[in-house]
Scaffold this motif. Structure first.
Motif, PDB file in Angstrom:
ATOM      1  N   ARG A  61       0.794  -1.220   0.000  1.00  0.00           N
ATOM      2  CA  ARG A  61       0.000   0.000   0.000  1.00  0.00           C
ATOM      3  C   ARG A  61       0.837   1.285   0.000  1.00  0.00           C
ATOM      4  O   ARG A  61       0.287   2.364   0.187  1.00  0.00           O
ATOM      5  CB  ARG A  61      -0.946   0.022   1.208  1.00  0.00           C
ATOM      6  CG  ARG A  61      -1.765  -1.237   1.428  1.00  0.00           C
ATOM      7  CD  ARG A  61      -3.193  -1.118   0.990  1.00  0.00           C
ATOM      8  NE  ARG A  61      -4.072  -2.177   1.471  1.00  0.00           N
ATOM      9  CZ  ARG A  61      -4.067  -3.441   1.056  1.00  0.00           C
ATOM     10  NH1 ARG A  61      -3.176  -3.859   0.199  1.00  0.00           N
ATOM     11  NH2 ARG A  61      -4.956  -4.321   1.511  1.00  0.00           N
ATOM     12  N   THR A  62       2.131   1.165  -0.150  1.00  0.00           N
ATOM     13  CA  THR A  62       2.965   2.370  -0.166  1.00  0.00           C
ATOM     14  C   THR A  62       3.447   2.657  -1.589  1.00  0.00           C
ATOM     15  O   THR A  62       3.262   1.851  -2.492  1.00  0.00           O
ATOM     16  CB  THR A  62       4.210   2.227   0.740  1.00  0.00           C
ATOM     17  OG1 THR A  62       5.141   1.320   0.130  1.00  0.00           O
ATOM     18  CG2 THR A  62       3.838   1.749   2.139  1.00  0.00           C
ATOM     19  N   ARG A  69      11.750  -2.069  -2.524  1.00  0.00           N
ATOM     20  CA  ARG A  69      11.245  -2.757  -1.323  1.00  0.00           C
ATOM     21  C   ARG A  69      11.920  -4.114  -1.155  1.00  0.00           C
ATOM     22  O   ARG A  69      12.370  -4.463  -0.063  1.00  0.00           O
ATOM     23  CB  ARG A  69       9.726  -2.934  -1.438  1.00  0.00           C
ATOM     24  CG  ARG A  69       9.094  -3.661  -0.259  1.00  0.00           C
ATOM     25  CD  ARG A  69       7.688  -4.134  -0.563  1.00  0.00           C
ATOM     26  NE  ARG A  69       7.709  -5.161  -1.584  1.00  0.00           N
ATOM     27  CZ  ARG A  69       6.893  -5.206  -2.640  1.00  0.00           C
ATOM     28  NH1 ARG A  69       5.980  -4.286  -2.831  1.00  0.00           N
ATOM     29  NH2 ARG A  69       6.998  -6.186  -3.518  1.00  0.00           N
ATOM     30  N   GLU A  70      12.035  -4.855  -2.230  1.00  0.00           N
ATOM     31  CA  GLU A  70      12.625  -6.192  -2.134  1.00  0.00           C
ATOM     32  C   GLU A  70      14.122  -6.132  -1.844  1.00  0.00           C
ATOM     33  O   GLU A  70      14.639  -6.972  -1.104  1.00  0.00           O
ATOM     34  CB  GLU A  70      12.313  -7.013  -3.382  1.00  0.00           C
ATOM     35  CG  GLU A  70      10.836  -7.331  -3.531  1.00  0.00           C
ATOM     36  CD  GLU A  70      10.203  -8.018  -2.331  1.00  0.00           C
ATOM     37  OE1 GLU A  70      10.831  -8.937  -1.753  1.00  0.00           O
ATOM     38  OE2 GLU A  70       9.077  -7.636  -1.948  1.00  0.00           O
ATOM     39  N   LEU A  71      14.825  -5.141  -2.386  1.00  0.00           N
ATOM     40  CA  LEU A  71      16.239  -4.973  -2.027  1.00  0.00           C
ATOM     41  C   LEU A  71      16.385  -4.693  -0.532  1.00  0.00           C
ATOM     42  O   LEU A  71      17.283  -5.224   0.125  1.00  0.00           O
ATOM     43  CB  LEU A  71      16.886  -3.859  -2.844  1.00  0.00           C
ATOM     44  CG  LEU A  71      17.260  -4.194  -4.282  1.00  0.00           C
ATOM     45  CD1 LEU A  71      17.751  -2.938  -5.009  1.00  0.00           C
ATOM     46  CD2 LEU A  71      18.309  -5.299  -4.339  1.00  0.00           C
ATOM     47  N   ILE A  72      15.512  -3.853  -0.003  1.00  0.00           N
ATOM     48  CA  ILE A  72      15.529  -3.558   1.435  1.00  0.00           C
ATOM     49  C   ILE A  72      15.332  -4.845   2.228  1.00  0.00           C
ATOM     50  O   ILE A  72      16.088  -5.142   3.159  1.00  0.00           O
ATOM     51  CB  ILE A  72      14.435  -2.529   1.809  1.00  0.00           C
ATOM     52  CG1 ILE A  72      14.785  -1.140   1.265  1.00  0.00           C
ATOM     53  CG2 ILE A  72      14.219  -2.481   3.325  1.00  0.00           C
ATOM     54  CD1 ILE A  72      13.632  -0.138   1.350  1.00  0.00           C
ATOM     55  N   ILE A  73      14.314  -5.601   1.875  1.00  0.00           N
ATOM     56  CA  ILE A  73      13.988  -6.823   2.607  1.00  0.00           C
ATOM     57  C   ILE A  73      15.141  -7.817   2.558  1.00  0.00           C
ATOM     58  O   ILE A  73      15.524  -8.393   3.593  1.00  0.00           O
ATOM     59  CB  ILE A  73      12.689  -7.454   2.065  1.00  0.00           C
ATOM     60  CG1 ILE A  73      11.498  -6.520   2.322  1.00  0.00           C
ATOM     61  CG2 ILE A  73      12.456  -8.835   2.681  1.00  0.00           C
ATOM     62  CD1 ILE A  73      10.222  -6.890   1.562  1.00  0.00           C
ATOM     63  N   ASP A 149       8.635  13.903   2.617  1.00  0.00           N
ATOM     64  CA  ASP A 149       8.224  13.303   3.886  1.00  0.00           C
ATOM     65  C   ASP A 149       7.482  11.972   3.722  1.00  0.00           C
ATOM     66  O   ASP A 149       7.792  10.997   4.417  1.00  0.00           O
ATOM     67  CB  ASP A 149       7.345  14.272   4.672  1.00  0.00           C
ATOM     68  CG  ASP A 149       8.106  15.468   5.213  1.00  0.00           C
ATOM     69  OD1 ASP A 149       9.353  15.414   5.277  1.00  0.00           O
ATOM     70  OD2 ASP A 149       7.456  16.460   5.577  1.00  0.00           O
ATOM     71  N   GLU A 150       6.497  11.927   2.843  1.00  0.00           N
ATOM     72  CA  GLU A 150       5.693  10.709   2.718  1.00  0.00           C
ATOM     73  C   GLU A 150       6.541   9.501   2.324  1.00  0.00           C
ATOM     74  O   GLU A 150       6.494   8.452   2.964  1.00  0.00           O
ATOM     75  CB  GLU A 150       4.567  10.897   1.697  1.00  0.00           C
ATOM     76  CG  GLU A 150       3.707   9.641   1.544  1.00  0.00           C
ATOM     77  CD  GLU A 150       2.587   9.805   0.525  1.00  0.00           C
ATOM     78  OE1 GLU A 150       1.790   8.860   0.396  1.00  0.00           O
ATOM     79  OE2 GLU A 150       2.497  10.858  -0.141  1.00  0.00           O
ATOM     80  N   ARG A 151       7.331   9.639   1.271  1.00  0.00           N
ATOM     81  CA  ARG A 151       8.140   8.510   0.799  1.00  0.00           C
ATOM     82  C   ARG A 151       9.223   8.150   1.812  1.00  0.00           C
ATOM     83  O   ARG A 151       9.527   6.980   2.010  1.00  0.00           O
ATOM     84  CB  ARG A 151       8.757   8.808  -0.564  1.00  0.00           C
ATOM     85  CG  ARG A 151       9.330   7.582  -1.241  1.00  0.00           C
ATOM     86  CD  ARG A 151       8.253   6.610  -1.730  1.00  0.00           C
ATOM     87  NE  ARG A 151       7.427   7.249  -2.722  1.00  0.00           N
ATOM     88  CZ  ARG A 151       6.105   7.442  -2.596  1.00  0.00           C
ATOM     89  NH1 ARG A 151       5.455   7.044  -1.544  1.00  0.00           N
ATOM     90  NH2 ARG A 151       5.418   8.050  -3.528  1.00  0.00           N
ATOM     91  N   LEU A 152       9.784   9.147   2.481  1.00  0.00           N
ATOM     92  CA  LEU A 152      10.797   8.866   3.497  1.00  0.00           C
ATOM     93  C   LEU A 152      10.192   8.054   4.638  1.00  0.00           C
ATOM     94  O   LEU A 152      10.795   7.083   5.104  1.00  0.00           O
ATOM     95  CB  LEU A 152      11.428  10.160   4.020  1.00  0.00           C
ATOM     96  CG  LEU A 152      12.515   9.989   5.083  1.00  0.00           C
ATOM     97  CD1 LEU A 152      13.647   9.085   4.586  1.00  0.00           C
ATOM     98  CD2 LEU A 152      13.054  11.357   5.484  1.00  0.00           C
TER      99      LEU A 152
END
Length: 176
Positions: A61-62, A69-73, A149-152
């Motif tokens: 939902r972001t 996202r997958e690199l972060i995970i 702000d939102e994406r951060l």
């Protein structure tokens, strides 16, 4: 079927507890199955329910691009020694367009040349939050200028959420 003798808590078999029907239904709707992780989480209806809602928001939902996202995970999983999480997300990362080369670099813990500047910046945030907890002002200022702000908030929440996931997995010996 493999036995999970090293698990530190029992598994809850889906469909065996009427009080969990609603949360199991949400898990199935979002994920298609009740994974090993969720079978452990179902030991606490409140935790399973909150976890499902929070992680669904983070994953689906972001505005964080799925490859980022997958690199972060994957990076959090490597840094925290959570192979279950890494292996669960590797096929998702591939499906989202993350190359085998980038996945290998993440697994080796390298900020290699295979990453573009945006990926490097996000991986620096991931490393700082996971290894040091405190993120330096210069990095945060750069991230805020780049993303707003939102994406951060969404990026930081993604790193934080998957630190929670990996630490939960490691603490309870949830592995393949």
């Amino acid at each position: 079927m493999r036995e999970y003798n090293s698990l530190r808590v029992g598994l809850v078999t889906p469909g065996t507890r009427p009080d969990l029907e609603e949360v199991e239904g949400r898990i199935l709707a979002e994920r298609g199955s009740v994974s090993l992780l969720y079978q452990v989480l179902l030991n606490s209806e409140a935790i399973a329910s909150g976890w499902e809602r929070m992680l669904t928001a983070v994953r689906n939902r972001t505005g964080v691009p799925p490859p980022i996202r997958e690199l972060i995970i994957l990076r959090v999983a490597v840094l925290n020694g959570a192979p279950f999480e890494f292996e669960a997300h590797k096929p998702i990362a591939l499906r989202e367009g993350v190359s085998e080369e980038k996945i290998a670099a993440v697994r080796q813990g390298m900020l290699a040349d295979v990453f573009n500047p945006e990926e490097r910046l996000i991986l620096q945030l991931t490393d700082a939050m996971t290894r040091d907890v405190v993120v330096g002002d210069a990095l945060m200022t750069h991230l805020k200028q780049q993303y707003g702000d939102e994406r951060l908030v969404e990026l930081v929440a993604t790193v934080a959420a998957y630190n929670m996931v990996s630490r939960f997995l490691v603490a309870l010996n949830i592995s393949h």
